[in-house]
Scaffold this motif. Structure first.
Motif, PDB file in Angstrom:
ATOM      1  N   THR A 100       0.957  -0.907   0.137  1.00  0.00           N
ATOM      2  CA  THR A 100       0.305  -0.119  -0.206  1.00  0.00           C
ATOM      3  C   THR A 100       0.758   0.811   0.214  1.00  0.00           C
ATOM      4  O   THR A 100      -0.099   2.112  -0.132  1.00  0.00           O
ATOM      5  CB  THR A 100      -0.802   0.024   1.224  1.00  0.00           C
ATOM      6  OG1 THR A 100      -0.010   0.203   2.281  1.00  0.00           O
ATOM      7  CG2 THR A 100      -1.886  -1.013   0.642  1.00  0.00           C
ATOM      8  N   LEU A 101       1.649   1.397   0.238  1.00  0.00           N
ATOM      9  CA  LEU A 101       3.195   2.471   0.512  1.00  0.00           C
ATOM     10  C   LEU A 101       3.680   3.106  -0.785  1.00  0.00           C
ATOM     11  O   LEU A 101       4.496   3.622  -0.689  1.00  0.00           O
ATOM     12  CB  LEU A 101       4.118   2.071   1.378  1.00  0.00           C
ATOM     13  CG  LEU A 101       3.980   1.902   2.772  1.00  0.00           C
ATOM     14  CD1 LEU A 101       5.191   1.850   3.717  1.00  0.00           C
ATOM     15  CD2 LEU A 101       2.325   3.089   3.385  1.00  0.00           C
ATOM     16  N   ILE A 102       3.944   1.389  -2.313  1.00  0.00           N
ATOM     17  CA  ILE A 102       4.480   2.134  -2.857  1.00  0.00           C
ATOM     18  C   ILE A 102       4.372   3.135  -4.027  1.00  0.00           C
ATOM     19  O   ILE A 102       4.963   3.864  -3.943  1.00  0.00           O
ATOM     20  CB  ILE A 102       4.385   0.977  -4.156  1.00  0.00           C
ATOM     21  CG1 ILE A 102       4.549  -0.831  -3.304  1.00  0.00           C
ATOM     22  CG2 ILE A 102       4.982   0.622  -5.318  1.00  0.00           C
ATOM     23  CD1 ILE A 102       4.031  -1.949  -4.710  1.00  0.00           C
ATOM     24  N   GLY A 103       2.668   3.369  -4.103  1.00  0.00           N
ATOM     25  CA  GLY A 103       2.577   5.161  -4.402  1.00  0.00           C
ATOM     26  C   GLY A 103       3.619   6.094  -3.825  1.00  0.00           C
ATOM     27  O   GLY A 103       3.852   7.028  -4.554  1.00  0.00           O
ATOM     28  N   LEU A 104       3.616   5.852  -2.473  1.00  0.00           N
ATOM     29  CA  LEU A 104       4.276   7.296  -1.761  1.00  0.00           C
ATOM     30  C   LEU A 104       5.641   7.377  -2.113  1.00  0.00           C
ATOM     31  O   LEU A 104       5.884   8.554  -2.284  1.00  0.00           O
ATOM     32  CB  LEU A 104       3.792   6.765  -0.312  1.00  0.00           C
ATOM     33  CG  LEU A 104       2.104   7.127  -0.160  1.00  0.00           C
ATOM     34  CD1 LEU A 104       1.641   6.843   1.468  1.00  0.00           C
ATOM     35  CD2 LEU A 104       2.075   9.140   0.025  1.00  0.00           C
ATOM     36  N   GLU A 105       5.671   5.812  -2.610  1.00  0.00           N
ATOM     37  CA  GLU A 105       7.676   6.220  -2.062  1.00  0.00           C
ATOM     38  C   GLU A 105       7.579   6.482  -3.703  1.00  0.00           C
ATOM     39  O   GLU A 105       8.974   7.167  -3.687  1.00  0.00           O
ATOM     40  CB  GLU A 105       7.723   4.167  -2.124  1.00  0.00           C
ATOM     41  CG  GLU A 105       7.789   3.393  -0.537  1.00  0.00           C
ATOM     42  CD  GLU A 105       7.998   2.377  -0.924  1.00  0.00           C
ATOM     43  OE1 GLU A 105       8.514   1.402  -1.752  1.00  0.00           O
ATOM     44  OE2 GLU A 105       7.610   1.556   0.037  1.00  0.00           O
ATOM     45  N   ILE A 106       6.798   5.796  -4.525  1.00  0.00           N
ATOM     46  CA  ILE A 106       7.451   6.426  -6.186  1.00  0.00           C
ATOM     47  C   ILE A 106       7.316   7.760  -6.601  1.00  0.00           C
ATOM     48  O   ILE A 106       8.049   8.411  -7.094  1.00  0.00           O
ATOM     49  CB  ILE A 106       6.419   5.498  -7.069  1.00  0.00           C
ATOM     50  CG1 ILE A 106       6.687   4.453  -7.215  1.00  0.00           C
ATOM     51  CG2 ILE A 106       6.690   6.637  -8.301  1.00  0.00           C
ATOM     52  CD1 ILE A 106       5.693   3.275  -7.299  1.00  0.00           C
ATOM     53  N   GLN A 107       6.498   8.426  -5.481  1.00  0.00           N
ATOM     54  CA  GLN A 107       5.793   9.967  -5.729  1.00  0.00           C
ATOM     55  C   GLN A 107       7.015  10.491  -4.420  1.00  0.00           C
ATOM     56  O   GLN A 107       7.015  11.377  -4.440  1.00  0.00           O
ATOM     57  CB  GLN A 107       4.752   9.978  -5.246  1.00  0.00           C
ATOM     58  CG  GLN A 107       3.644   9.820  -6.727  1.00  0.00           C
ATOM     59  CD  GLN A 107       2.185  10.425  -6.432  1.00  0.00           C
ATOM     60  OE1 GLN A 107       2.140  11.408  -5.653  1.00  0.00           O
ATOM     61  NE2 GLN A 107       1.229   9.984  -7.270  1.00  0.00           N
ATOM     62  N   LYS A 108       8.051   9.676  -3.943  1.00  0.00           N
ATOM     63  CA  LYS A 108       8.359  10.607  -2.562  1.00  0.00           C
ATOM     64  C   LYS A 108       7.991  11.370  -1.442  1.00  0.00           C
ATOM     65  O   LYS A 108       8.592  12.326  -0.562  1.00  0.00           O
ATOM     66  CB  LYS A 108       9.660  11.391  -3.484  1.00  0.00           C
ATOM     67  CG  LYS A 108      10.909  10.057  -4.672  1.00  0.00           C
ATOM     68  CD  LYS A 108      11.963  11.315  -4.990  1.00  0.00           C
ATOM     69  CE  LYS A 108      12.517  11.208  -5.676  1.00  0.00           C
ATOM     70  NZ  LYS A 108      12.471   9.136  -5.654  1.00  0.00           N
TER      71      LYS A 108
END
Length: 218
Positions: A100-108
């Motif tokens: 669930t945290l992948i998008g936040l990681e990608i968008q920093k």
């Protein structure tokens, strides 16, 4: 309801070019979508529903017409749009929380505050006890809930759902469509969902603001 116009689709057409000629996927579609609306696009397979979502998301450039988000013409991928695909595309080697945290990681954008927001979503929607599980340990319906929370994690203004329940059995599909519709309403999200299954759309009719029928281009 806030009737602010979020999406404007004006005379949109998409033509795919191949060695054998041209294929018209969308022909002159216009549609307005307002803040807080859940809109369902219903039509047979191959009529251009997913193509329309891709044009809205900025994944492809229209042949004619335009898409506006908050009054500004879209130009490429927009971070204010979340896209939930037919398959959940969860990474089997990552825990539910990590997925669930992948998008936040990608968008920093991953920090203590954004992580706490995601964990709150998991707790609110019945997945808090499973956040350290892996995808193969969850049912199909639970995996779809994880996929939705992953999409909500970046707090997008608009959600696009491309037949997100098609891989589920009939009973689960109806149950999870109601559940996800309720989540969208509770989170006050604007969403566009496409489906070829009229029964699936009708099952959540109390959650839906607008039906749009899409047919094959002439």
């Amino acid at each position: 309801m806030n009737y602010k116009k979020i999406v404007e689709i004006n005379n949109l057409s998409v033509i795919y070019h191949t060695l054998k000629g041209e294929t018209k996927a969308i022909d002159n579609i216009s549609l307005d979508i307002h803040h807080g609306e859940i809109v369902v696009l219903v039509g047979p397979s191959g009529c251009g529903k997913s193509t329309l979502l891709s044009a809205i998301a900025g994944l492809l450039t229209p042949s004619n017409g335009k898409v506006l988000l908050n009054g500004k013409q879209t130009n490429g991928i927009n971070k204010n749009i979340g896209y939930m695909f037919q398959k959940d595309y969860l990474f089997e080697w990552r825990t539910i929380l990590e997925n669930t945290l992948i998008g936040l990681e990608i968008q920093k954008k991953l920090n203590d505050k954004s992580k706490a927001f995601v964990e709150k979503l998991l707790n609110t929607y019945g997945l808090g006890d499973f956040k350290y599980y892996y995808p193969h340990q969850l049912s199909g319906g639970m995996r779809q809930r994880v996929s939705l929370i992953r999409t909500l994690a970046t707090n997008p203004e608009l959600l696009l759902l491309d037949e997100p329940f098609s891989a589920l059995d009939y009973q689960t599909r109806l149950a999870i469509s109601d559940e996800i519709g309720s989540i969208l309403k509770k989170e006050k999200k604007t969403a566009i969902m496409v489906t070829h299954d009229i029964a699936e759309a009708i099952s959540s009719i109390w959650l839906i603001n607008k039906f749009v029928q899409i047919n094959y281009p002439d």
